[in-house]
Write a protein that holds these residues in place. Sequence first.
Motif, mmCIF file in Angstrom:
data_model
loop_
_atom_site.group_PDB
_atom_site.id
_atom_site.type_symbol
_atom_site.label_atom_id
_atom_site.label_comp_id
_atom_site.label_asym_id
_atom_site.label_seq_id
_atom_site.Cartn_x
_atom_site.Cartn_y
_atom_site.Cartn_z
ATOM 1 N N ALA A 120 43.394 -49.394 -77.565
ATOM 2 C CA ALA A 120 42.780 -49.703 -78.912
ATOM 3 C C ALA A 120 41.224 -49.630 -79.300
ATOM 4 O O ALA A 120 40.853 -49.162 -80.227
ATOM 5 N N THR A 121 40.547 -50.354 -78.399
ATOM 6 C CA THR A 121 39.165 -50.331 -78.644
ATOM 7 C C THR A 121 38.692 -48.930 -78.287
ATOM 8 O O THR A 121 37.549 -48.373 -79.265
ATOM 9 N N LEU A 122 39.073 -48.084 -77.421
ATOM 10 C CA LEU A 122 38.587 -46.859 -76.979
ATOM 11 C C LEU A 122 38.706 -46.039 -78.136
ATOM 12 O O LEU A 122 38.049 -44.898 -78.642
ATOM 13 N N PHE A 123 40.046 -45.988 -78.944
ATOM 14 C CA PHE A 123 40.493 -45.314 -80.202
ATOM 15 C C PHE A 123 39.579 -45.661 -81.160
ATOM 16 O O PHE A 123 39.290 -44.863 -81.819
ATOM 17 N N ALA A 124 39.164 -46.730 -81.555
ATOM 18 C CA ALA A 124 38.350 -47.214 -82.411
ATOM 19 C C ALA A 124 36.951 -46.698 -82.313
ATOM 20 O O ALA A 124 36.246 -46.324 -83.365
ATOM 21 N N LEU A 125 36.630 -46.475 -81.338
ATOM 22 C CA LEU A 125 35.082 -45.815 -80.736
ATOM 23 C C LEU A 125 35.128 -44.580 -81.155
ATOM 24 O O LEU A 125 34.364 -43.924 -81.810
ATOM 25 N N GLY A 126 36.309 -44.095 -80.806
ATOM 26 C CA GLY A 126 36.531 -42.439 -81.091
ATOM 27 C C GLY A 126 36.540 -42.345 -82.736
ATOM 28 O O GLY A 126 35.915 -41.202 -83.139
ATOM 29 N N ARG A 127 37.011 -43.236 -83.517
ATOM 30 C CA ARG A 127 37.061 -42.893 -84.952
ATOM 31 C C ARG A 127 35.704 -43.278 -85.327
ATOM 32 O O ARG A 127 35.297 -42.370 -86.398
ATOM 33 N N VAL A 128 34.835 -44.142 -84.940
ATOM 34 C CA VAL A 128 33.422 -44.331 -85.308
ATOM 35 C C VAL A 128 32.671 -43.129 -84.854
ATOM 36 O O VAL A 128 31.826 -42.328 -85.780
ATOM 37 N N CYS A 129 33.267 -42.357 -83.820
ATOM 38 C CA CYS A 129 32.256 -41.208 -83.202
ATOM 39 C C CYS A 129 32.407 -40.104 -84.442
ATOM 40 O O CYS A 129 31.444 -39.269 -84.577
ATOM 41 N N HIS A 130 33.428 -40.003 -85.230
ATOM 42 C CA HIS A 130 33.614 -38.943 -86.202
ATOM 43 C C HIS A 130 32.577 -39.094 -87.188
ATOM 44 O O HIS A 130 32.191 -37.957 -87.651
ATOM 45 N N SER A 131 31.777 -40.027 -87.392
ATOM 46 C CA SER A 131 31.000 -40.059 -88.313
ATOM 47 C C SER A 131 29.540 -39.915 -87.675
ATOM 48 O O SER A 131 28.573 -40.077 -88.401
ATOM 49 N N LYS A 132 29.567 -39.619 -86.580
ATOM 50 C CA LYS A 132 28.208 -39.654 -85.590
ATOM 51 C C LYS A 132 27.700 -38.201 -85.639
ATOM 52 O O LYS A 132 28.409 -37.157 -85.696
ATOM 53 N N PRO A 133 26.235 -37.979 -86.021
ATOM 54 C CA PRO A 133 25.708 -36.428 -85.798
ATOM 55 C C PRO A 133 26.122 -35.751 -84.510
ATOM 56 O O PRO A 133 26.403 -34.515 -84.735
ATOM 57 N N ASP A 134 26.440 -36.387 -83.364
ATOM 58 C CA ASP A 134 26.505 -35.559 -82.348
ATOM 59 C C ASP A 134 28.342 -35.123 -82.366
ATOM 60 O O ASP A 134 28.497 -34.349 -81.580
ATOM 61 N N PHE A 135 28.903 -35.456 -83.176
ATOM 62 C CA PHE A 135 30.274 -35.094 -83.437
ATOM 63 C C PHE A 135 30.330 -34.142 -84.657
ATOM 64 O O PHE A 135 31.322 -33.787 -85.042
ATOM 65 N N ASP A 136 29.322 -33.881 -85.598
ATOM 66 C CA ASP A 136 29.447 -33.357 -86.748
ATOM 67 C C ASP A 136 28.986 -31.970 -86.662
ATOM 68 O O ASP A 136 27.852 -31.788 -86.123
ATOM 69 N N GLU A 137 29.809 -30.762 -86.728
ATOM 70 C CA GLU A 137 29.405 -29.430 -86.299
ATOM 71 C C GLU A 137 28.304 -29.041 -87.078
ATOM 72 O O GLU A 137 27.260 -28.062 -86.898
ATOM 73 N N SER A 138 27.981 -29.705 -88.383
ATOM 74 C CA SER A 138 26.837 -28.917 -89.207
ATOM 75 C C SER A 138 25.637 -29.760 -88.903
ATOM 76 O O SER A 138 24.513 -29.494 -89.479
#
Length: 197
Positions: A120-138
């Motif tokens: 669950a913690t690792l999934f929470a980390l995955g959710r946070v990553c969505h908002s980080k520049p390294d994961f943003d295509e733009s």
Amino acid sequence: MANKGYAYGLSADVARKIAGKRDPAKEKEVQDWIQAIAEVEFDAKKSFEENLKNGMILCKLANKLVPKGIKKISDSNMPFKLMENIQNFLTVVEKYGVPKTDLFQTVDLFEASNIPAVTATLFALGRVCHSKPDFDESSPSYKNWPTLGPKPSAENKREFDEQTLIEGKKIIGIQAGTNKMASQSGQSFGGRRQVNK
């Protein structure tokens, strides 16, 4: 599970409930995500928790997400050093944005006492990553890394002018229902019940 065969009574019941919450598909999804980002391979002969127990893979993941977030990753087999790796990972991901309430406890992983909490913690980390520049295509710093879990919803605030708000108050929502043209005709409440002896 670490205590297999040694738990009795309430401890055994708790251990069985926690083990029942494990989801091998989610664990595999987490494993694939970690391997892609941290550029590590899990040992196929070891279980999910055995691969993560020493904290080294988690520290490598944290250092990919937050460069130099963990200055020294211990490769010692001493239990307190392994637990220190896990704690260092938890500290970095909390600073990265994972809420404290979503973090597992060090012993959950080290003693394999609550692996669903680790997942669950690792999934929470995955959710946070969505908002980080390294994961943003733009973003110019986009790294083409895979994501884990659903993207959190974003606020979509709307502004209406005064006239629109007044018009909206005139409409009765379908969920609220209406009593227009309602009557009690045709209903027969209060009639006596006939009892035959």
